[in-house]
Each structure stands twice: as C-alpha cells, then as structure tokens.
Design an enzyme around this catalytic site. Sequence first.
Site, PDB file in Angstrom:
ATOM      1  N   ASP A  78      24.746  26.285 -28.319  1.00 34.92           N
ATOM      2  CA  ASP A  78      23.659  27.270 -28.393  1.00 34.92           C
ATOM      3  C   ASP A  78      23.560  28.028 -27.056  1.00 34.92           C
ATOM      4  OD1 ASP A  78      21.008  28.193 -29.771  1.00 34.92           O
ATOM      5  OD2 ASP A  78      20.408  27.560 -27.766  1.00 34.92           O
ATOM      6  N   LYS A  84      24.343  32.124 -26.029  1.00 35.21           N
ATOM      7  CA  LYS A  84      23.415  32.983 -25.286  1.00 35.21           C
ATOM      8  C   LYS A  84      24.089  33.521 -24.014  1.00 35.21           C
ATOM      9  CE  LYS A  84      19.453  30.543 -27.216  1.00 35.21           C
ATOM     10  NZ  LYS A  84      18.615  29.341 -27.089  1.00 35.21           N
ATOM     11  N   GLU A 126      16.614  21.777 -33.327  1.00 38.23           N
ATOM     12  CA  GLU A 126      16.919  22.048 -34.728  1.00 38.23           C
ATOM     13  C   GLU A 126      17.008  20.692 -35.445  1.00 38.23           C
ATOM     14  OE1 GLU A 126      17.576  25.431 -35.269  1.00 38.23           O
ATOM     15  OE2 GLU A 126      17.487  25.820 -33.127  1.00 38.23           O
ATOM     16  N   VAL A 159      10.134  32.478 -37.082  1.00 39.65           N
ATOM     17  CA  VAL A 159      10.074  33.770 -36.389  1.00 39.65           C
ATOM     18  C   VAL A 159       9.504  34.858 -37.314  1.00 39.65           C
ATOM     19  CG1 VAL A 159      11.376  35.500 -35.093  1.00 39.65           C
ATOM     20  CG2 VAL A 159      12.053  33.098 -34.952  1.00 39.65           C
ATOM     21  N   GLU A 186      16.829  41.451 -28.597  1.00 31.73           N
ATOM     22  CA  GLU A 186      16.149  40.837 -27.437  1.00 31.73           C
ATOM     23  C   GLU A 186      15.825  39.361 -27.671  1.00 31.73           C
ATOM     24  OE1 GLU A 186      14.981  42.296 -24.206  1.00 31.73           O
ATOM     25  OE2 GLU A 186      15.095  40.130 -24.091  1.00 31.73           O
ATOM     26  N   GLY A 212       9.334  20.109 -32.508  1.00 33.41           N
ATOM     27  CA  GLY A 212       9.825  21.319 -33.180  1.00 33.41           C
ATOM     28  C   GLY A 212      10.725  22.209 -32.328  1.00 33.41           C
TER      29      GLY A 212
HETATM   30  P1  NAP Z   1      13.664  29.325 -40.253  1.00 30.12           P
HETATM   31  O1  NAP Z   1      12.300  28.875 -39.877  1.00 30.12           O
HETATM   32  O2  NAP Z   1      14.609  28.335 -40.822  1.00 30.12           O
HETATM   33  O3  NAP Z   1      13.486  30.531 -41.294  1.00 30.12           O
HETATM   34  C1  NAP Z   1      14.552  31.105 -41.988  1.00 30.12           C
HETATM   35  C2  NAP Z   1      13.972  32.038 -43.046  1.00 30.12           C
HETATM   36  O4  NAP Z   1      15.035  32.732 -43.666  1.00 30.12           O
HETATM   37  C3  NAP Z   1      13.223  31.310 -44.157  1.00 30.12           C
HETATM   38  O5  NAP Z   1      12.100  32.067 -44.554  1.00 30.12           O
HETATM   39  C4  NAP Z   1      14.243  31.250 -45.306  1.00 30.12           C
HETATM   40  O6  NAP Z   1      13.640  31.320 -46.591  1.00 30.12           O
HETATM   41  C5  NAP Z   1      15.042  32.517 -45.073  1.00 30.12           C
HETATM   42  N1  NAP Z   1      16.433  32.385 -45.466  1.00 30.12           N
HETATM   43  C6  NAP Z   1      17.392  31.646 -44.871  1.00 30.12           C
HETATM   44  N2  NAP Z   1      18.565  31.783 -45.517  1.00 30.12           N
HETATM   45  C7  NAP Z   1      18.334  32.603 -46.555  1.00 30.12           C
HETATM   46  C8  NAP Z   1      19.141  33.117 -47.593  1.00 30.12           C
HETATM   47  N3  NAP Z   1      20.431  32.797 -47.686  1.00 30.12           N
HETATM   48  N4  NAP Z   1      18.580  33.965 -48.483  1.00 30.12           N
HETATM   49  C9  NAP Z   1      17.269  34.282 -48.390  1.00 30.12           C
HETATM   50  N5  NAP Z   1      16.442  33.833 -47.431  1.00 30.12           N
HETATM   51  C10 NAP Z   1      16.967  32.996 -46.528  1.00 30.12           C
HETATM   52  O7  NAP Z   1      14.398  30.007 -39.009  1.00 30.12           O
HETATM   53  P2  NAP Z   1      13.736  30.568 -37.685  1.00 30.12           P
HETATM   54  O8  NAP Z   1      13.460  29.443 -36.754  1.00 30.12           O
HETATM   55  O9  NAP Z   1      12.651  31.512 -38.016  1.00 30.12           O
HETATM   56  O10 NAP Z   1      14.983  31.347 -37.020  1.00 30.12           O
HETATM   57  C11 NAP Z   1      15.393  32.596 -37.527  1.00 30.12           C
HETATM   58  C12 NAP Z   1      16.419  33.216 -36.562  1.00 30.12           C
HETATM   59  O11 NAP Z   1      15.813  33.414 -35.278  1.00 30.12           O
HETATM   60  C13 NAP Z   1      17.652  32.352 -36.311  1.00 30.12           C
HETATM   61  O12 NAP Z   1      18.762  33.188 -36.147  1.00 30.12           O
HETATM   62  C14 NAP Z   1      17.323  31.653 -34.993  1.00 30.12           C
HETATM   63  O13 NAP Z   1      18.461  31.277 -34.260  1.00 30.12           O
HETATM   64  C15 NAP Z   1      16.573  32.760 -34.273  1.00 30.12           C
HETATM   65  N6  NAP Z   1      15.661  32.290 -33.232  1.00 30.12           N
HETATM   66  C16 NAP Z   1      14.720  31.358 -33.534  1.00 30.12           C
HETATM   67  C17 NAP Z   1      13.834  30.951 -32.546  1.00 30.12           C
HETATM   68  C18 NAP Z   1      12.756  29.961 -32.839  1.00 30.12           C
HETATM   69  O14 NAP Z   1      11.935  29.668 -31.974  1.00 30.12           O
HETATM   70  N7  NAP Z   1      12.662  29.409 -34.047  1.00 30.12           N
HETATM   71  C19 NAP Z   1      13.906  31.502 -31.254  1.00 30.12           C
HETATM   72  C20 NAP Z   1      14.874  32.470 -30.971  1.00 30.12           C
HETATM   73  C21 NAP Z   1      15.748  32.871 -31.979  1.00 30.12           C
HETATM   74  P3  NAP Z   1      12.632  30.186 -47.164  1.00 30.12           P
HETATM   75  O15 NAP Z   1      11.406  30.279 -46.287  1.00 30.12           O
HETATM   76  O16 NAP Z   1      12.364  30.570 -48.557  1.00 30.12           O
HETATM   77  O17 NAP Z   1      13.358  28.888 -46.982  1.00 30.12           O
HETATM   78  N1  HSE Z   2      17.240  25.530 -30.370  1.00 29.93           N
HETATM   79  C1  HSE Z   2      16.981  26.614 -29.462  1.00 29.93           C
HETATM   80  C2  HSE Z   2      16.513  26.015 -28.129  1.00 29.93           C
HETATM   81  C3  HSE Z   2      15.935  27.517 -30.056  1.00 29.93           C
HETATM   82  O1  HSE Z   2      16.238  24.817 -28.059  1.00 29.93           O
HETATM   83  O2  HSE Z   2      16.469  26.744 -27.132  1.00 29.93           O
HETATM   84  C4  HSE Z   2      15.832  28.870 -29.388  1.00 29.93           C
HETATM   85  O3  HSE Z   2      17.026  29.596 -29.434  1.00 29.93           O
END
Ligand code: NAP
Ligand code: HSE
Length: 433
Positions: free
Chosen positions: A202, A206, A191, A15, A130, A188
């Site tokens: 999850d 929501k 998780e 994100v 959001e 992808g």
């Molecule tokens: P992600 O790809 O795992 O990225 C997490 C990022 O945070 C990485 O850059 C990581 O650093 C950094 N990070 C994690 N823990 C840390 C710590 N303790 N100290 C410093 N940096 C730290 O996660 P994501 O998929 O982007 O998701 C982020 C948030 O958005 C989550 O809350 C998730 O539930 C929410 N979300 C995600 C999606 C989606 O499609 N992925 C959709 C809706 C909501 P490094 O890069 O150095 O490892």
């Molecule tokens: N793991 C979540 C899903 C990502 O499959 O909907 C978005 O919150």
Amino acid sequence: MKNNVSIGLLGLGVVGSGVVKLIENRQEELVNQLGFGVNVKRVLVRDLEKERDVQLAQTALTTDPNDVLHDPDIDVIVEVMGGIEEARQHILEAFATKKHVVTANKDLIALHGPELQDAANRNQCDLFYEASVAGGTPILRGLSDGLISDRIQQVMGIVNGTTNYILTKMDEDGVTYESALKDAQDLGFAEADPTADVEGLDAARKMVILARLAFSTNIELEDVEVTGITNIALNDFEYAKKLDYTMKLIGFAKYHDQHVEVSVQPTFISVNHPLAAVKNEYNAVFVDGEAVGSTMFYGPGAGSMATATAVMSDVIAVIKNMQLGVNGKGFVKPCVDGKLAPPDQRFGQYYIRLNVKDEVGAFATISELFNQMDISFERILQIPSSKYEQAEVILVTHKTTLKKFEESKVKLENLSVVESVESSYRVEGDGNE
Ligand code: NAP
Ligand code: HSE
C-alpha cells in the site's frame, strides 16, 4: 454553464458516504464558493438492500454502472469503489462520455495512472486523485501547485496508517505485532485483509504516485523496492531507543544525478527528526526542495470525513476548471526520463545487529572488515547476549553506498567470529552523515 453540478458516485462505502455527508453539510459554503450547488445524482453500489448511514433517495442507488456513467446530467464521476479492473473500465468509459473523474484509488493510479491520464487528456477531461495518498492531507496539490516552481530532491513519507499504528504500539507499549494488528483492525484502520498494508505494498503504491509528481517521471510500481513490517524483532525497538531512534515504515524517493530511487522499508529515524513525532494512524510526508528547503505535510491518512475532504477538493477543482473552460489542460507530461539508481549510486546510513562470539579479537576482526570496505561507524554498542559465550554487536555506519553495505553483510556472514547477522535497517535523520 449550468447553475447546479451533478456528480455520480461509484461506491457508497467509507469514503463515498463521507462525500455525500460533506456535500450535504457544506451546501451553503459550496454555493458561496462556486456560485451554485453540487448534488449527488446517481450512486453505484453492489447491494441495494444494505443499510446506509446517509440520506439519499432510494432511486439514486443503482447496481448498473451505465445508469451513472451515461446519465447526461452528470458532469463529474467520483470513483470510490476500489479494486482495479472494474474501476479502470468505468473510468475509461467516463472519459469516453466526456465526464471528469475524481478517484481515491491508489491501487489503480499506481498501476494505470499514465494510461488513465492519457485517456483524460485525449478527451479534454480532468483526472484528479488527491485522496489516493495520505487521505485528508493535501500532499498532491502541495507538490503539484505549492511547490511547482521548485526542484524536489527527496520525499520521505509515512503513508500507511495501519503500519504506523502497529509500530507505534509495539514501540510505546511493547505489545506484539499480532496484538497491535488486531487493535488496528478493530479500530478500522487496517483492511480486512491487511496484507497490502503490512507487506508495504500500500505504501509502495502511494510512493509511486508521489515520486511521479515530485520528479515528473514515469516511475512504475515494479521499480519500488519493498520490505514490510512483518519480520521486525521487538529487540530492535529496544536498541532503537538506546540509540535515540524510533522505527517507522518509511517510503523514500530521491532524485539525484538523473537517477531515481524509490523504496519502502522499516527505517530507524532519529528522535529529533519531525517524522519521529508522527504517531498512531497519522501520515506525514517530508519533502526536500532545492529552493524551499524542508517542508512537512501532516494529517489523517484515512477515515470517512478526512478522505472525503480530499475528494471534494478535487471535485471543486474540476468545477472551477469547468467555469474557466480549462478542463484537461492542467496536466504536463512527465519530462524526466529517470533511470533507476544502481546500488553504487544509492547512499545511506545503516544499522546492523550481529550475534558474535564473545572472544578476544572478535570485534577487531569485524572492525577490520569494515575498514577494508571503507565504511566508517558512527555508533557502536556491545551487549552481553543471553546465548552462551556470545554477544550482540550493534553498529551504525556513516553514509555509504547500498552496494558496499550489502557486500559487507555477505562478508560478515562468512566471518568465523560472526554467528549471525540478526537484522539491518536504513537510518535517517541523524544529521551526522
Ligand atoms: P468500501 O467501504 O469497501 O466501499 C466500497 C463501495 O463500493 C461500497 O459502497 C460497495 O458497494 C461499492 N462497490 C465495490 N465494488 C463494487 C462493484 N463491483 N459494483 C458496485 N459497487 C461496488 O471502500 P472505501 O474504504 O470507501 O474505499 C474506497 C476507495 O477509497 C478505495 O480505492 C480505497 O483504497 C480508497 N481510500 C480509502 C480510504 C479510507 O479511509 N477508507 C482512504 C483513502 C483512500 P456496497 O456498499 O453495496 O457493498
Ligand atoms: N489501509 C490504508 C492505511 C488506508 O492504513 O493507510 C488508507 O489508504
């Protein structure tokens, strides 16, 4: 007011990278909409050496949260690191230093939303989230702005992309749960540890966020009844088809007679209901309002750029509030002290599949039991079983209470003509209640 707003990112993963790209690609539009630019000043990561697919000055990255949270030029903190306790502490620290916060973190908001909102209000800061529900689909603003004048009665959502993808593949391609899950991981959506997705947690998080906004109530995560998709038999997909249903993991939230009910469970949805057409990793939230009637919000529930658009809509809302000098004033405290609906106040239609002895009078005995329980059937199906001298009986009830339905299941287990209750599901969207 400054002529350039600096934001600090906590996280530069899926994100976070999307947010950086969107800001870069849309700078002209941002200047046009806001009258000035937006820039990412500092970014918290875990690993400074990791290869990134976004262009940022190496000096922007840091592993020290204070570099972001205490930078005096930064007005808005965007928390996209995930996890609960560390993220919570950083957000509280951000409010203490009078910075506004945008987060995509549903786990955190579901558990600590009210506490964080209080901290935001005390510090006259904005807290927006959001992206925490249905990724790029603007459902929270749909509820809190678009439908603000209405009284929301019910919200039904497909709010987890991973499980919707798995159920679609099991239904349409007849693949096993394990194979569909592996595909979702390879693509992808799921998780690395998909437990929270497939166990329904999850989606439950929501639904808590949706129910709080829809009914203006302080529902908690432990108030949600949750059943995941790990125990669904392939047989039930076949029977669903025969009966013109499809199987979906449905988050259900209802407010009636000052009672709130929130659940997540695999549900038989009529093929005629708009939610039945929501396939693969897509999300949708179907909202019934007293004045508006039915509306549906549909879109991508996850993904880098889609989720980044939701994050940026919040960032822009914060900046517009800064221009108007109204940050931290938009939040209205929950006004409904919703009691949880007891099982005799929870109404629904149900599907039940029984293995019965294939003998004279078996069906009459089952029928008599439902008669005594005052539950009537909408549909009945009997199919010869592969098991010796047994048959499968499938019943779909008319609307009844959860209490009566649960009691009838226990009584069925005790009937000598019933070998086993194989499965049961809630039914939605039939229109013949
Ligand atoms: P992600 O790809 O795992 O990225 C997490 C990022 O945070 C990485 O850059 C990581 O650093 C950094 N990070 C994690 N823990 C840390 C710590 N303790 N100290 C410093 N940096 C730290 O996660 P994501 O998929 O982007 O998701 C982020 C948030 O958005 C989550 O809350 C998730 O539930 C929410 N979300 C995600 C999606 C989606 O499609 N992925 C959709 C809706 C909501 P490094 O890069 O150095 O490892
Ligand atoms: N793991 C979540 C899903 C990502 O499959 O909907 C978005 O919150």
